[in-house]
Design an enzyme around this catalytic site. Sequence first.
Site, PDB file in Angstrom:
ATOM      1  N   LYS A  55      12.456   3.628  -6.714  1.00  0.00           N
ATOM      2  CA  LYS A  55      13.124   2.590  -5.920  1.00  0.00           C
ATOM      3  C   LYS A  55      13.975   1.702  -6.826  1.00  0.00           C
ATOM      4  O   LYS A  55      15.097   1.334  -6.483  1.00  0.00           O
ATOM      5  CB  LYS A  55      12.080   1.756  -5.160  1.00  0.00           C
ATOM      6  CG  LYS A  55      11.455   2.530  -4.003  1.00  0.00           C
ATOM      7  CD  LYS A  55      10.228   1.863  -3.405  1.00  0.00           C
ATOM      8  CE  LYS A  55       9.596   2.789  -2.349  1.00  0.00           C
ATOM      9  NZ  LYS A  55       8.386   2.264  -1.746  1.00  0.00           N
ATOM     10  N   GLN A  99       4.245  -2.413  -2.423  1.00  0.00           N
ATOM     11  CA  GLN A  99       3.956  -0.976  -2.392  1.00  0.00           C
ATOM     12  C   GLN A  99       2.529  -0.723  -1.880  1.00  0.00           C
ATOM     13  O   GLN A  99       1.574  -1.316  -2.364  1.00  0.00           O
ATOM     14  CB  GLN A  99       4.124  -0.406  -3.812  1.00  0.00           C
ATOM     15  CG  GLN A  99       3.962   1.092  -3.905  1.00  0.00           C
ATOM     16  CD  GLN A  99       5.072   1.864  -3.182  1.00  0.00           C
ATOM     17  OE1 GLN A  99       6.246   1.510  -3.259  1.00  0.00           O
ATOM     18  NE2 GLN A  99       4.695   2.913  -2.469  1.00  0.00           N
ATOM     19  N   ASP A 122      10.621  -2.996   4.683  1.00  0.00           N
ATOM     20  CA  ASP A 122       9.806  -1.854   5.134  1.00  0.00           C
ATOM     21  C   ASP A 122       9.640  -1.851   6.652  1.00  0.00           C
ATOM     22  O   ASP A 122       9.166  -0.871   7.222  1.00  0.00           O
ATOM     23  CB  ASP A 122       8.414  -1.896   4.474  1.00  0.00           C
ATOM     24  CG  ASP A 122       8.368  -1.078   3.179  1.00  0.00           C
ATOM     25  OD1 ASP A 122       9.208  -0.180   3.022  1.00  0.00           O
ATOM     26  OD2 ASP A 122       7.488  -1.354   2.349  1.00  0.00           O
TER      27      ASP A 122
END
Length: 306
Positions: A55, A99, A122
């Site tokens: 990422k 994460q 997200d």
Amino acid sequence: MNSGKLIDGNAIAGKVLNEVSVQADQFSKEQGRPPGLAVVLVGEDPASSVYVRMKIRDCAKCGIESFSHKLSAETTTGQLLDLVDALNRDRQVDGLLVQLPLPGQIDTRTILDHIDPAKDVDGFHPRNVGRLVRGDGEVLVPCTPAGVMRMLDEEGVDPKGKNAVVVGRSDIVGKPMALMLLHRHATVTICHSRTTDLAAVCRSADILVAAVGRALMIKKDWVKEGAVVIDVGMNSISREEAPQLLLDDPARIADFEKKNYTLVGDVSPDAAQVASLITPVPGGVGPMTRAILMENTLKAANWRTN
Ligand code: NDP
């Protein structure tokens, strides 16, 4: 019998990243700073560490500034909440992701609910989930199903009026996937571990999305002739577990020789013989998920500054 065309996730993701680069450059010129993404990693999980590195690399590729925060595996919910608070307030940070999975002592839901919905790249915050359910326009949506929708669009597949079957009902893939297909007027069936006669339900699909996490579970004869098959699954299997089909493939043999495992989806690759379009694993949905994260970061940056 068809021989299904492979959907090139790397190529479509490359296109998305190029679009993001151009717009990130424009954003930097207008705002005097690049869009910013904060990525929080708790603990040392090897797969999570790899995802976070990728990422951060994607950010560098498309002109997004990344802010990486690594916390010890012993971090408490309170300590992580403090960091999320600080990043919520940080004006350089447009997107914020923690994460997953988090270590067991941390209350994941509390953390996700604490992220500023305007920075929730997200798309896991309940406010963004609610907006997705309602079909609101300006909403940050989960990257994987959004990536699948972009692939369908790029391939000219219109879900309207089609029977779509989504296997898997997780909050991050299955449910949002089903909603996105529904909003595009597909007739959607969601399957899970208690579904009766899964094979028959799959055979009814014009668009079949597999998001299960079970290697090669969906067999060729579960797929209707001409169906579009999207394989979200990412499972690693050893040479000993591999069916003959994989052992006949030189790319897989090379994998086994290099690292003693290969990455496979939830769908058996020979389903390509009956599908009209199918995503490979690797090189299908995975790169799209990462590209959409960059797109979401840019969206969040633009929405926050306009
Ligand atoms: P989860 O484990 O959260 O969900 C799996 C779903 O599959 C559940 O709804 C479960 O049903 C269902 N399921 C499990 N076994 C069966 C079965 N035998 N028959 C029917 N349904 C079953 O997984 P995720 O949604 O997080 O991920 C799914 C897969 O996608 C994984 O392989 C993951 O690695 C991959 N993934 C890939 C991404 C990418 O970018 N390519 C991104 C995210 C995930 P129930 O609810 O009843 O338990």
